[in-house]
Design an enzyme around this catalytic site. Structure first.
Site, mmCIF file in Angstrom:
data_model
loop_
_atom_site.group_PDB
_atom_site.id
_atom_site.type_symbol
_atom_site.label_atom_id
_atom_site.label_comp_id
_atom_site.label_asym_id
_atom_site.label_seq_id
_atom_site.Cartn_x
_atom_site.Cartn_y
_atom_site.Cartn_z
ATOM 1 C CG ASP A 157 -1.716 -1.265 1.386
ATOM 2 O OD1 ASP A 157 -2.021 -1.905 0.372
ATOM 3 O OD2 ASP A 157 -2.013 -1.628 2.539
ATOM 4 C CD GLU B 259 -8.612 -3.959 -0.431
ATOM 5 O OE1 GLU B 259 -9.265 -3.971 0.625
ATOM 6 O OE2 GLU B 259 -7.660 -4.735 -0.645
#
Length: 403
Positions: free
Chosen positions: A11, A185
């Site tokens: 991420d 997401e």
């Protein structure tokens, strides 16, 4: 072919400060951290681990969520300070919190300012993780956030405080139905002034093995976000075909496989843009790697990304159709999640139409051609077909004109 990747990065997001790049990412065991690892680089290629934002999970976030580490940071500069947004949660839970920290330098020291937004099953049906903070073309600030649980939301922010304007959760702008496990997401929005659109990047499917990156766009920052085929990002119909699929799992011949590329951010440096994301060398493994790819814009108003990791170099190309004639290793993505492997294809002069110095058409497909510096480097291309799926290719032997 083997490549050198920064390992243990999940991420990722990057910001530039005084000619140095700073990389922030989710806590992993590479190295063991709890509080958001910080790395720095002078070239976007070689990275040095320099510490963490916090020494553990901040007390308020830990008490609310039970988190033992922090996820999916977002960093922006606001006036003379840096703001870092972090997610505190546990896997499979919607008892989550996005918090805010502030510092005068990306290296810290960082001061926790606490809650931006909290969620739980008792409060709402979505999830407060994966923050992205974006300015619209009128310089208003927005928070984009959310996940599998309930979809992706956008909500106005107060620029002075760096927090929400009020207690609203905002507006839903993307979701997926239960038939595909509601799997969406890692949202990130950028504005492209040339085309006057906001572009929403999201990650579909499982981060362990089948992640893939999709793009949609809107004239308004709060939607609706629509893909090339006219699909709305909140529709339930045809969930596997929603979004322009710009990257998925792949393997070129004689090269390492890249699995589950996803959870991207976008870094802008001058006139260049880079798609920053993680991927895996093996499914369901901890072999997590950082990828930084050049982001290109096609004349049809949609983005594509380079098929190789950025190596610190770029070559200025002035191409003719004849430079592209020959055998290419080509990857053509589909709407499924399995890995795509390259096949060889001959492209002739009559197959091609030249749009400009670096853009061409191959039938209904449109693509950019690019290269990294070095005589041993292949010509590469990245494009989109008429169904909104990316394709990539490498031409190993090349004759071309360049400057």
């Amino acid at each position: 072919m083997q490549f050198n990747y920064e390992k243990g990065v999940h991420d990722p997001t990057i910001i530039a400060h005084q000619e140095t790049f700073y990389l922030f990412s989710t806590d992993t065991n590479q190295p063991q951290t709890s509080g958001i690892p910080i790395r720095k680089s002078n070239d976007l290629v070689n990275w040095e681990f320099i510490g963490t934002v916090f020494d553990g999970v901040p007390a308020e976030a830990k008490k609310w969520s039970g988190a033992t580490g922090l996820w999916a940071p977002e960093i922006i500069k606001c006036q003379d300070k840096y703001r870092l947004y972090y997610s505190a949660s546990t896997f499979g839970s919607t008892t989550s919190m996005i918090g805010l920290a502030e510092a005068v330098s990306p290296e810290g020291p960082w001061h926790d300012l606490g809650e931006v937004v909290k969620t739980s099953p008792e409060l709402c049906s979505h999830n407060a993780i994966d923050a992205n903070v974006v300015l619209d073309k009128n310089n208003n600030m927005w928070l984009v956030y959310g996940s599998f649980f309930g979809g992706i939301y956008i909500v106005p922010m107060n620029k002075e405080s760096g927090k929400l304007e009020d207690n609203t959760y905002g507006t839903i702008i993307a979701k997926r139905p239960r038939t595909v496990d509601t799997a969406i997401e890692g949202a990130f929005i950028i504005y492209n002034a040339q085309y006057d659109f906001y572009y929403l990047f999201t990650s579909f499917d499982s981060l362990h093995d089948s992640y893939n990156i999709r793009v949609s766009r809107s004239k308004h920052i709060n939607g609706p976000y629509i893909d090339m085929l006219g699909n709305n990002m909140i529709q339930d119909e045809y969930p596997e075909k929603v979004g322009v699929k710009i990257l998925g799992s792949y393997q070129f011949a004689d090269e390492e496989s890249i699995f589950a590329p996803g959870h991207n951010s976008v870094l802008t440096v001058g006139n260049n843009q880079y798609l920053v994301h993680h991927a895996r060398l093996k499914p369901f493994s901890d072999e997590i790697i950082l990828n930084i790819r050049k982001l290109f814009w096609l004349s049809n108003g949609w983005p594509v990304v380079s098929i190789e990791n950025y190596d610190g170099t770029d070559e200025k190309l002035e191409l003719k159709i004849q430079d592209l004639v020959g055998t290419w290793q080509i990857l053509e993505l589909n709407y499924e999640s399995e890995i795509i492997r390259s096949t060889n294809k001959y492209i002739s002069e009559k197959d091609l139409i030249q749009v400009n110095q670096t853009e061409f058409k191959l039938g209904e497909k449109i693509f950019k051609v690019y290269c990294q510096v070095g005589n041993d480097k292949p010509l590469m291309l990245s494009g989109l077909d008429e169904q909104g799926k990316a394709f990539f290719a490498k031409k190993l032997l090349r004759k071309r004109s360049s400057k």
